[in-house]
Design an enzyme around this catalytic site. Structure first.
Site, short mmCIF file in Angstrom:
data_model
loop_
_atom_site.label_atom_id
_atom_site.label_comp_id
_atom_site.label_asym_id
_atom_site.label_seq_id
_atom_site.Cartn_x
_atom_site.Cartn_y
_atom_site.Cartn_z
N SER A 148 -59.23 54.48 42.02
CA SER A 148 -58.21 54.67 43.06
C SER A 148 -57.99 53.33 43.75
O SER A 148 -58.86 52.45 43.70
CB SER A 148 -58.70 55.71 44.08
OG SER A 148 -57.90 55.69 45.25
N TYR A 161 -65.16 59.23 49.63
CA TYR A 161 -64.23 59.09 48.50
C TYR A 161 -64.08 57.62 48.13
O TYR A 161 -64.17 57.24 46.95
CB TYR A 161 -62.88 59.70 48.88
CG TYR A 161 -61.80 59.51 47.85
CD1 TYR A 161 -61.72 60.35 46.74
CD2 TYR A 161 -60.84 58.51 48.00
CE1 TYR A 161 -60.72 60.18 45.79
CE2 TYR A 161 -59.83 58.34 47.06
CZ TYR A 161 -59.78 59.17 45.96
OH TYR A 161 -58.79 59.00 45.02
#
Length: 255
Positions: A148, A161
């Site tokens: 990401s 995350y």
């Protein structure tokens, strides 16, 4: 047919980027293994691939469960005798906010921290741990890790995350260094905001959506745009590409 007769395992292929990759890989000749925790979604992907003339089968997979991962690898080897491509796509993010707190480290419970890392980072580790030996024996293979933008830049508000995705980036680099001598390539995609169920709730906030659309291309991406990047890295066209950390974000990280 850029993946003709190649066996490709795609984790988290029941929706979003994984589902798009399953369809595109199969359309390019791959035998696709839909490794998905959600049985209904996984079966649906496999059925859609088959209905379109491709080859796919579903295997219920919890990437954080080593016994489950080992059973998956054994099943694939028994069926096909090889594993050419691993797309470590499974992950949890903002769509899991009802189960896990997406917050700063000061506000993230340890249990949630561990759960997020167990899927996003440990999942890539476990899948790679049990598939790379197959690729070593074959003397070929392509591993694609899905990280990401959070893995390469600081984005506040979802620190577990972000840590998990940063770990995926670092893991990609060391795996590329370790296994290149076996003709195994390891690369990483870092998607920006992609129009998937994972971020639909976030994109419903106009201020957040405006921020995501602030890149040079002025829009969020589509799942297929990540899948095509993965297709390139999976194919022999990328035979001299390894250790690559590839943002696919509409230029958002450049401004």
């Amino acid at each position: 047919m850029r993946l003709k007769d190649k066996v490709a395992i795609i984790t988290g292929a029941g929706s979003g980027q994984g589902k798009a990759a399953a369809k595109i890989f199969a359309g390019q000749g791959a035998r696709v293994v839909v490794a998905e925790m959600n049985e209904e979604a996984g079966r649906e992907t496999a059925e859609e691939v088959t209905a379109a003339g491709g080859e796919a089968f579903f295997y219920k997979t919890d990437v954080s469960d080593e016994a489950n991962v080992k059973a998956l690898v054994e099943e694939v080897q028994n069926r096909f005798g090889s594993i050419d491509v691993l797309f470590n796509n499974a992950g949890i993010g903002f769509s899991a906010r009802s189960r896990y707190k997406m917050a700063s480290i000061l506000e993230t419970p340890l249990e949630d921290w561990n759960s997020i890392l167990s899927i996003n980072l440990n999942g890539a580790y476990l899948m790679s741990k049990h598939i790379i030996p197959v690729m070593i024996e074959q003397k070929r293979g392509s591993v694609i890790n899905n990280s990401s933008l959070n893995g390469i830049i600081g984005v506040s508000g979802a620190d577990a995350y972000t840590a998990s995705k940063g770990g995926v980036v670092a893991l990609t680099r060391v795996m590329a260094a370790d296994y290149g001598k076996y003709n195994i390539r390891v690369n990483c995609i870092c998607p920006g905001a992609i129009n998937t169920p994972m971020i639909q709730e976030v994109l419903s906030d106009p201020e957040i959506a405006k921020n995501y659309e602030a890149g040079p291309l002025g829009r969020v991406g589509e799942p297929e745009e990540i899948a095509y990047a993965a297709l390139f890295l999976a194919s022999d066209e990328a035979s001299y590409v390894t250790g690559l950390i590839m943002p696919v974000d509409g230029g958002w990280s450049t401004v």
